[in-house]
Design a protein around this motif. Structure first.
Motif, short mmCIF file in Angstrom:
data_model
loop_
_atom_site.label_atom_id
_atom_site.label_comp_id
_atom_site.label_asym_id
_atom_site.label_seq_id
_atom_site.Cartn_x
_atom_site.Cartn_y
_atom_site.Cartn_z
N GLU A 14 -18.19 -30.03 -1.57
CA GLU A 14 -18.72 -30.86 -2.65
C GLU A 14 -18.63 -30.17 -4.02
OE1 GLU A 14 -22.28 -33.30 -0.51
OE2 GLU A 14 -22.52 -31.12 -0.56
N TYR A 81 -29.87 -36.17 -4.23
CA TYR A 81 -29.12 -37.42 -4.16
C TYR A 81 -30.05 -38.58 -3.85
CZ TYR A 81 -28.98 -37.32 1.04
OH TYR A 81 -29.29 -37.31 2.38
N THR A 82 -29.57 -39.77 -4.17
CA THR A 82 -30.34 -40.99 -3.98
C THR A 82 -30.23 -41.47 -2.54
OG1 THR A 82 -29.84 -41.61 -6.25
CG2 THR A 82 -30.73 -43.32 -4.81
N TYR A 87 -25.93 -43.33 2.16
CA TYR A 87 -26.23 -41.90 2.12
C TYR A 87 -27.67 -41.67 2.55
CZ TYR A 87 -21.89 -41.70 -0.47
OH TYR A 87 -20.57 -41.81 -0.83
N PHE A 100 -20.60 -35.46 -0.33
CA PHE A 100 -19.98 -36.08 -1.49
C PHE A 100 -18.75 -35.26 -1.83
CE2 PHE A 100 -24.52 -36.73 -1.55
CZ PHE A 100 -24.66 -38.09 -1.79
N SER A 107 -24.22 -41.21 -6.55
CA SER A 107 -25.50 -41.00 -5.87
C SER A 107 -26.07 -39.62 -6.09
CB SER A 107 -25.34 -41.26 -4.37
OG SER A 107 -25.09 -42.64 -4.14
N ILE A 108 -25.25 -38.65 -6.52
CA ILE A 108 -25.78 -37.32 -6.82
C ILE A 108 -26.54 -37.40 -8.14
CG2 ILE A 108 -25.26 -34.92 -7.31
CD1 ILE A 108 -22.82 -35.15 -5.57
N TRP A 190 -26.65 -41.13 -13.63
CA TRP A 190 -27.76 -41.45 -12.75
C TRP A 190 -28.97 -41.85 -13.58
CZ3 TRP A 190 -32.76 -40.08 -11.40
CH2 TRP A 190 -33.18 -40.46 -10.12
#
Length: 293
Positions: A14, A81-82, A87, A100, A107-108, A190
């Motif tokens: 990642e 992350y979400t 995820y 990721f 999402s991070i 984000w």
């Protein structure tokens, strides 16, 4: 969204995604643009972008080297992350976390890098500097950029942290005895409340817990920042300012070279924005014995 963040260690696969997030997060920060001697702002890069300009590629290599340096020193590369159906959080039925790896997802939420004691980035450790990509990234800045990073900016950091630690009689006055935050960023794409600050606090608490479990004492954590918003965010999780100084950049408030026709108002905003701070967070005092050192 705010209540559905998962904090974990990042997988090496990642790292490119994390470097791109750092690239985008630091785009408006004055010293990162000033290091690169920019005359105009760089464009953001997406996870799926493969064609980069030379300036973009050099900047991205800089952040890749940060992550590589932390991994070489066996520090902590962490992310938030979400939580979502795509995820999910690790569980007993699916213990491996979702990864990721250069995807189009956002999402991070945040990235935090921690270096262990005695692992302060050194421009004079040739093998590590080369293995991490730090030296090649610095060479990409050119002689003026290298001077700005090592002599001006890092010189200010070294002076302020040494003076601050000695004044407080912490760590023998040596920042090498402390844990260092080597990066703390929020993904600009984000939306949510303080993910980087929350991840940072989690990473520190986990670090201290592991030190206690190993029979040691928690180690103070220090960092440097170049934006006053960062100062306020770090103060909210227990950091205090050890030192502050101004930098004469000859650039605007975002570190872009001033045009000859720049107004006094533009120059004044740049002078107010171009500042550095070093900060320290001490571990909590032990409840069942002597105070933690």
């Amino acid at each position: 969204m705010d209540s559905k963040l998962v904090f974990r260690d990042a997988d090496p696969s990642e790292d490119d995604e994390l470097a791109r997030i750092m690239y985008n997060a630091f785009l408006p920060i004055w010293n990162h643009n000033w290091f690169q001697c920019l005359t105009s702002p760089l464009d953001p890069i997406a996870s799926t972008t493969t064609s980069l300009t030379p300036l973009q590629a050099r900047r991205l290599a800089f952040y890749r080297s940060w992550i590589a340096l932390v991994r070489i020193h066996r520090g902590a590369v962490t992310l938030a992350y979400t939580l979502s159906a795509e995820y999910p959080a690790p569980s007993s039925s699916a213990p491996e976390p979702p990864l990721f790896t250069t995807s189009s997802c956002n999402s991070i939420a945040a990235v935090v890098l921690l270096l262990p004691p005695h692992a302060r980035p050194s421009w004079f450790e040739p093998l590590i500097a080369w293995r991490s990509g730090l030296w090649p990234a610095l060479f990409g800045l050119g002689l003026r950029g290298i001077w700005r990073v090592i002599v001006t900016f890092e010189g200010n950091v070294e002076r302020m942290i040494a003076e601050g630690l000695k004044a407080r009689n912490v760590a023998g006055g040596h920042q090498g005895n402390l844990v260092m935050c080597h990066g703390c960023v929020r993904n600009p794409q984000w939306e949510g409340k303080a993910p980087a600050r929350r991840l940072f606090d989690w990473a520190i608490q986990r670090w201290w817990k592991r030190e206690r479990e190993a029979g040691g004492s928690p180690t103070p954590v220090w960092l440097d920042t170049s934006i006053d918003e960062g100062v306020r965010a770090y103060e909210a999780i227990g950091f205090e300012v050890l030192g502050e100084c101004a930098v004469d950049t000859g650039a605007d408030a975002k570190g872009i070279k001033l045009a000859p026709e720049s107004t006094e108002d533009v120059k004044d905003k740049a002078r107010k924005r171009s500042r550095q701070w070093v900060m320290l967070r001490m571990p909590p005092k032990e409840q069942d014995g002597d105070d933690a050192n």
